[in-house]
Design an enzyme around this catalytic site. Structure first.
Site, PDB file in Angstrom:
ATOM      1  N   ASP A  88       0.871  -1.178   0.000  1.00 18.70           N
ATOM      2  CA  ASP A  88       0.000   0.000   0.000  1.00 18.70           C
ATOM      3  C   ASP A  88       0.903   1.221   0.000  1.00 18.70           C
ATOM      4  O   ASP A  88       1.892   1.264   0.721  1.00 18.70           O
ATOM      5  CB  ASP A  88      -0.910   0.010   1.256  1.00 18.70           C
ATOM      6  CG  ASP A  88      -2.135   0.868   1.025  1.00 18.70           C
ATOM      7  OD1 ASP A  88      -3.259   0.352   1.100  1.00 18.70           O
ATOM      8  OD2 ASP A  88      -1.942   2.057   0.702  1.00 18.70           O
ATOM      9  N   ALA A 129     -37.297  -8.596   5.584  1.00 18.78           N
ATOM     10  CA  ALA A 129     -37.698  -7.241   5.161  1.00 18.78           C
ATOM     11  C   ALA A 129     -37.208  -6.230   6.194  1.00 18.78           C
ATOM     12  O   ALA A 129     -37.069  -6.556   7.381  1.00 18.78           O
ATOM     13  CB  ALA A 129     -39.216  -7.176   5.061  1.00 18.78           C
ATOM     14  N   GLY A 137     -27.701  -1.205   2.770  1.00 18.15           N
ATOM     15  CA  GLY A 137     -26.760  -0.093   2.875  1.00 18.15           C
ATOM     16  C   GLY A 137     -25.427  -0.523   2.292  1.00 18.15           C
ATOM     17  O   GLY A 137     -25.380  -1.469   1.501  1.00 18.15           O
ATOM     18  N   CYS A 151     -21.833  -1.525  -1.916  1.00 23.00           N
ATOM     19  CA  CYS A 151     -21.775  -2.604  -2.910  1.00 23.00           C
ATOM     20  C   CYS A 151     -23.044  -2.698  -3.724  1.00 23.00           C
ATOM     21  O   CYS A 151     -23.038  -2.583  -4.942  1.00 23.00           O
ATOM     22  CB  CYS A 151     -21.507  -3.931  -2.219  1.00 23.00           C
ATOM     23  SG  CYS A 151     -19.748  -4.247  -2.115  1.00 23.00           S
TER      24      CYS A 151
HETATM   25  C1  UDX Z   1     -22.820  -7.984  -0.076  1.00 20.31           C
HETATM   26  C2  UDX Z   1     -22.947  -9.334  -0.784  1.00 20.31           C
HETATM   27  O1  UDX Z   1     -23.668 -10.226   0.075  1.00 20.31           O
HETATM   28  C3  UDX Z   1     -21.547  -9.903  -1.054  1.00 20.31           C
HETATM   29  O2  UDX Z   1     -21.672 -11.136  -1.765  1.00 20.31           O
HETATM   30  C4  UDX Z   1     -20.763  -8.902  -1.910  1.00 20.31           C
HETATM   31  O3  UDX Z   1     -19.471  -9.392  -2.195  1.00 20.31           O
HETATM   32  C5  UDX Z   1     -20.673  -7.569  -1.159  1.00 20.31           C
HETATM   33  O4  UDX Z   1     -21.991  -7.066  -0.857  1.00 20.31           O
HETATM   34  P1  UDX Z   1     -22.404  -7.093   2.354  1.00 20.31           P
HETATM   35  O5  UDX Z   1     -22.897  -5.819   1.722  1.00 20.31           O
HETATM   36  O6  UDX Z   1     -21.171  -7.089   3.136  1.00 20.31           O
HETATM   37  O7  UDX Z   1     -22.208  -8.206   1.162  1.00 20.31           O
HETATM   38  O8  UDX Z   1     -23.556  -7.581   3.338  1.00 20.31           O
HETATM   39  P2  UDX Z   1     -24.871  -8.448   3.253  1.00 20.31           P
HETATM   40  O9  UDX Z   1     -24.842  -9.348   4.416  1.00 20.31           O
HETATM   41  O10 UDX Z   1     -25.041  -9.023   1.916  1.00 20.31           O
HETATM   42  O11 UDX Z   1     -26.040  -7.340   3.497  1.00 20.31           O
HETATM   43  C6  UDX Z   1     -26.207  -6.326   2.559  1.00 20.31           C
HETATM   44  C7  UDX Z   1     -27.345  -5.422   3.037  1.00 20.31           C
HETATM   45  O12 UDX Z   1     -28.589  -6.114   2.933  1.00 20.31           O
HETATM   46  C8  UDX Z   1     -27.231  -4.970   4.495  1.00 20.31           C
HETATM   47  O13 UDX Z   1     -27.600  -3.598   4.598  1.00 20.31           O
HETATM   48  C9  UDX Z   1     -28.251  -5.842   5.228  1.00 20.31           C
HETATM   49  O14 UDX Z   1     -28.808  -5.168   6.357  1.00 20.31           O
HETATM   50  C10 UDX Z   1     -29.311  -6.033   4.158  1.00 20.31           C
HETATM   51  N1  UDX Z   1     -30.082  -7.265   4.330  1.00 20.31           N
HETATM   52  C11 UDX Z   1     -29.462  -8.465   4.177  1.00 20.31           C
HETATM   53  C12 UDX Z   1     -31.433  -7.171   4.618  1.00 20.31           C
HETATM   54  O15 UDX Z   1     -31.965  -6.071   4.767  1.00 20.31           O
HETATM   55  N2  UDX Z   1     -32.166  -8.323   4.736  1.00 20.31           N
HETATM   56  C13 UDX Z   1     -31.596  -9.552   4.576  1.00 20.31           C
HETATM   57  O16 UDX Z   1     -32.305 -10.554   4.689  1.00 20.31           O
HETATM   58  C14 UDX Z   1     -30.200  -9.632   4.303  1.00 20.31           C
END
Ligand code: UDX
Length: 433
Positions: A30, A255, A260, A263
């Site tokens: 880095d 739900a 957030g 990604c």
């Molecule tokens: C996500 C993808 O899952 C992962 O494969 C990719 O590489 C990066 O983005 P991440 O954003 O770290 O991973 O978290 P994740 O657990 O997927 O949750 C994403 C968002 O969805 C969060 O805000 C979470 O609160 C929301 N969520 C998740 C829900 O609201 N309901 C659910 O049932 C699952």
């Protein structure tokens, strides 16, 4: 084998540590000296369960190295990963500045065949652009190289587990030589997952398609929840019963306030923009981000149903991070909810999150009506209503009588974690999704 990785952030650090865990010798680079200095004192800049132990164990085994020298990054290995960030630009496209800068350095530094493996989430065609930039920067035009696409599917707080237990490993490369090198990198995973060498440049789109599908599944269940809420039906029951169909499955059916972290919004926007470049309009996923944005307005409206005038009111928010078990507030719904409450002249917003208070305090340092509580009970003191946005375990099993502290006894639970009947029997006004 020896492997180099550029960038010590989420994907780079997890890849660095986990490849060492499976007995490779890995160098991470880095250009930010502070980050490398911290790593030398075992200060890991991110929290991921299991990461610190893996780093310590492998450093002692001499599997892990770090440096600020780009030359060392290139010299150290034939297999060179780039794990840089690709944030969203205002026009929805992916910002490829860091990807391009790495390609320039790679071209300037190589003097023998090496492969540059792109782990970042990048739009289709980035492979071509990266190869062009490298070619333009070669010291000797005869030097050969190859660009490989190997997208990551890591979830925050699960990244180490996801890396060491992948559902699949997706790779796109052109030559047999590059394929042999990638087979060596991922040999330790051969027995536990499918290693897919895509025969077209679909590796880049697979990542976007995966994230856009997950985001769309979430917005779908949130739409059903919004409708069910109007009809008084229980979305948790609906989700449970549809999830019994293995084609739907019960994952990603909780739900709530919506997704957030950048990604999902970023990848959905980037896929829509990529579609435009092909003259294709994605109708379904276009609605995905729109529905997600609407969730935040719905929460505020639910509060206004019970307290039509929020002027001079004090509102508590439990949960600021975009999901539990992380301190990450990037694109967290809580940030927009705070702004919306501010626009409604709330006199004070009392905030509590087990890990993220300081990040939100820093982000809103110019707002003078935010109070950051040391614990969830303190956050309720003197407040009129409570909004729950992140389903941390510590919020789940509580004695509901603590809500007596709320002057207006209004609870807006936008993660459906509490028992509606018990709360209502205590005389509180309970709003749920
Ligand atoms: C996500 C993808 O899952 C992962 O494969 C990719 O590489 C990066 O983005 P991440 O954003 O770290 O991973 O978290 P994740 O657990 O997927 O949750 C994403 C968002 O969805 C969060 O805000 C979470 O609160 C929301 N969520 C998740 C829900 O609201 N309901 C659910 O049932 C699952």
């Amino acid at each position: 084998m020896k492997i180099s990785i550029f960038w010590t952030w989420y994907v780079g650090l997890v890849t660095w540590a986990c490849l060492a865990e499976v007995w490779h010798e890995v160098m991470c680079i880095d250009i930010d000296e502070r980050k490398i200095e911290n790593l030398k004192q075992w200060i890991i800049p991110i929290y991921e369960p299991g990461l610190e132990e893996i780093v310590l164990r492998n450093y002692k085994n001499w599997n892990l190295h770090f440096s600020t020298s780009k030359t060392e990054w290139i010299k150290f290995a034939k297999v060179i990963f780039s794990a840089v960030w690709t944030p969203e630009l205002p026009n929805g496209k992916a910002d490829l500045r860091f990807v391009e800068s790495v390609a320039e350095t790679f071209g300037q530094e190589i003097d023998e065949f090496k492969i540059l493996i792109n782990k970042s989430t990048v739009p289709v065609w980035t492979w071509d652009k990266t190869a062009e930039i490298i070619k333009k920067n070669l010291k000797d035009s005869k030097t050969t190289f190859e660009v490989v696409s190997n997208p990551e599917f890591l979830r925050e707080w699960n990244a180490v587990w996801d890396f060491l237990n992948p559902d699949r490993i997706v790779i796109w490369c052109e030559s047999d030589e590059a394929k042999k090198l990638m087979e060596q990198v991922y040999k330790p995973f051969e027995s536990k997952t499918r290693i897919l060498f895509t025969d077209i440049k679909s590796a880049e789109i697979i990542k976007y398609a995966a994230n856009s599908f997950l985001a769309t599944k979430l917005s779908f269940i949130n739409e059903i929840a919004n409708f069910a809420s109007l009809a008084g039906w229980d979305i948790k029951e609906i989700a449970e019963w549809i999830g019994l169909d293995p084609r739907i499955n019960n994952k990603f059916l909780n739900a709530g306030i919506g997704y957030g972290w950048s990604c999902f919004p970023k990848d959905v926007s980037a896929l829509i923009e990529t579609g435009k470049e092909f003259g294709y309009e994605f109708k379904i996923i276009k609605a995905t981000n729109e529905v997600n944005e609407k969730q935040k307005i719905i929460v505020i409206n639910k509060l206004l149903e019970e307290i039509p005038r929020l002027v001079w009111k004090k509102i508590t928010i439990w949960g600021l991070a975009f999901k539990p078990n992380t301190d990450d507030i990037r694109d967290a719904p809580s940030l927009d909810i705070i702004r919306k409450l501010e626009d409604l002249w709330v006199s004070e917003i009392k905030l509590y999150d087990p890990l993220s208070n300081e990040h939100v305090k820093e982000k809103f340092k110019y707002m003078n009506n935010l109070t950051f509580a040391k614990n969830k009970i303190e956050a309720l003191e003197g407040s009129d209503a409570l909004i729950l946005l992140t389903e941390w375990d510590e919020f789940k099993n509580i004695d509901y009588t603590v809500f007596e502290k709320l002057n207006d006894k209004v609870i807006v639970d936008w993660r459906n974690i509490w028992n509606k009947k018990e709360i209502q029997n205590l005389g509180f006004t309970y709003k749920w999704i």
